[in-house]
Design an enzyme around this catalytic site. Structure first.
Site, PDB file in Angstrom:
ATOM      1  N   SER A 224      33.915  51.457   6.237  1.00 43.90           N
ATOM      2  CA  SER A 224      34.309  50.382   7.125  1.00 43.90           C
ATOM      3  C   SER A 224      35.831  50.312   7.165  1.00 43.90           C
ATOM      4  O   SER A 224      36.516  51.333   7.023  1.00 43.90           O
ATOM      5  CB  SER A 224      33.693  49.057   6.663  1.00 43.90           C
ATOM      6  N   SER A 225      36.390  49.136   7.342  1.00 40.59           N
ATOM      7  CA  SER A 225      37.836  48.961   7.438  1.00 40.59           C
ATOM      8  C   SER A 225      38.148  47.482   7.298  1.00 40.59           C
ATOM      9  O   SER A 225      37.327  46.625   7.647  1.00 40.59           O
ATOM     10  CB  SER A 225      38.340  49.466   8.796  1.00 40.59           C
TER      11      SER A 225
ATOM     12  N   LYS B  37      33.337  48.042  13.112  1.00 38.51           N
ATOM     13  CA  LYS B  37      33.292  48.051  11.652  1.00 38.51           C
ATOM     14  C   LYS B  37      32.540  46.837  11.108  1.00 38.51           C
ATOM     15  O   LYS B  37      31.860  46.916  10.080  1.00 38.51           O
ATOM     16  CB  LYS B  37      34.721  48.109  11.091  1.00 38.51           C
TER      17      LYS B  37
ATOM     18  N   TYR C  33      37.451  48.112  17.970  1.00 43.73           N
ATOM     19  CA  TYR C  33      37.368  48.871  16.725  1.00 43.73           C
ATOM     20  C   TYR C  33      36.920  47.980  15.569  1.00 43.73           C
ATOM     21  O   TYR C  33      36.010  48.328  14.813  1.00 43.73           O
ATOM     22  CB  TYR C  33      38.720  49.505  16.402  1.00 43.73           C
TER      23      TYR C  33
ATOM     24  N   ASP D 112      56.933  72.541  35.924  1.00 46.61           N
ATOM     25  CA  ASP D 112      57.571  73.803  35.569  1.00 46.61           C
ATOM     26  C   ASP D 112      58.443  73.550  34.349  1.00 46.61           C
ATOM     27  O   ASP D 112      59.469  72.866  34.433  1.00 46.61           O
ATOM     28  CB  ASP D 112      58.411  74.313  36.739  1.00 46.61           C
TER      29      ASP D 112
ATOM     30  N   ILE E 154      43.093  82.668  27.264  1.00 43.48           N
ATOM     31  CA  ILE E 154      43.547  82.203  25.951  1.00 43.48           C
ATOM     32  C   ILE E 154      43.767  80.693  25.981  1.00 43.48           C
ATOM     33  O   ILE E 154      43.338  79.964  25.082  1.00 43.48           O
ATOM     34  CB  ILE E 154      44.838  82.934  25.540  1.00 43.48           C
TER      35      ILE E 154
ATOM     36  N   VAL F 214      45.944  54.235   5.045  1.00 39.80           N
ATOM     37  CA  VAL F 214      45.807  55.367   4.129  1.00 39.80           C
ATOM     38  C   VAL F 214      46.765  56.459   4.583  1.00 39.80           C
ATOM     39  O   VAL F 214      46.930  56.696   5.790  1.00 39.80           O
ATOM     40  CB  VAL F 214      44.365  55.915   4.104  1.00 39.80           C
TER      41      VAL F 214
END
Length: 269
Positions: free
Chosen positions: A139-140, A157, A153, A71, A22, A185
């Site tokens: 873009s930014s 862009k 970064y 632990d 799992i 944003v």
């Protein structure tokens, strides 16, 4: 079309006993969605399985996958996990250029620059031939504002904006090609952003005309933080509306542009 990734917006997931079926399945699923992981195991017998799982995840997905033996039944265990997550992930949220490694550079340029280019190549056979097609790149303002810690970064862009102008000429008979340049944003990344990082935006936010907080219109959290943050971030729908405008027939005479989607944080001629 758009391709966007948030710089080091890494979700830290701590899994107990990931070597179980799992746990391994959860780890693989979250990694496929872009989450970086810290895999926690307790017993020595799980060490090799956890190491193998971490290697598989990093090979198959562009994420960081760490593993640590603690632990959690003792107070020091959870504290060590939390400290590891903070030191590894939060400290990377605004990495200075001297802290970047080549693999970080290649990863970000592959996603933010090569990704859009490959997407345009794949879409090219299906673009119309009557200029009715629309491409909108995300873009930014990081491409132009010189934010600390965003040399890579912001560079991706800026490269995307350069490609936008080139594609506007090369695809002129097929479609218009524009980009938008959001600032902050209010997304899940904003919700996870430490308050000191939000406060660091104040010099930009405070001079953004549309970022002024409106009592009774903006929610209580934004209202209560207005002095510290200097204003409010955009709501996702406000950015989406600008994309919709550029995709409409009314935008048929607009191409090769980086359109403001930041409330006036960045005004360009």
């Amino acid at each position: 079309m758009s391709c966007h990734i948030l710089s080091y917006a890494i979700i830290s997931i701590i899994l107990t006993n990931p070597a179980t079926r799992i746990g391994a399945a959860i780890a693989q699923n979250l990694a496929s969605k872009g989450a970086s992981l810290i895999l926690n195991y307790t017993s020595d017998s799980s060490a090799s399985q956890t190491f193998t799982l971490a290697q598989e995840i990093e090979t198959q997905h562009v994420v960081t996958c760490l593993y640590i033996q603690v632990d959690i039944g003792f107070p020091t265990g959870p504290a060590l996990l939390a400290d590891t997550a903070r030191n590894v992930f939060l400290s990377k949220s605004m990495p200075r250029f001297q802290d970047f490694e080549i693999k970080d550079f290649e990863w970000m340029y592959r996603i933010n620059v090569l990704g859009p280019l490959l997407l345009i190549q794949a879409a090219l056979p299906y673009l119309p031939n009557d200029r009715s097609g629309r491409i909108v790149n995300l873009s930014s303002i990081s491409s132009s504002e010189g934010f600390v810690g965003q040399s890579v970064y912001g560079g991706t862009k800026a490269a995307l904006e350069a490609m936008t102008r080139t594609w506007a000429r090369e695809l002129a008979e097929r479609c218009t090609v524009n980009a938008i340049n959001p600032g902050p944003v209010r997304t899940d990344m904003w919700a996870r952003m430490p308050m000191e990082h939000r406060g660091g935006l104040k010099p930009w936010t405070s001079h953004s005309p549309l970022a002024a907080v409106r009592e009774g219109l903006d929610d209580e959290e934004i209202f209560n933080q207005k002095e510290f943050v200097g204003g409010r971030p955009a709501y996702p729908g406000e950015v989406a509306g600008i994309v919709g405008m550029l995709c409409s027939d009314d935008a048929s005479w607009c191409t090769g542009q980086v359109v403001c989607a930041n409330g006036g944080m960045r005004m360009a001629i």
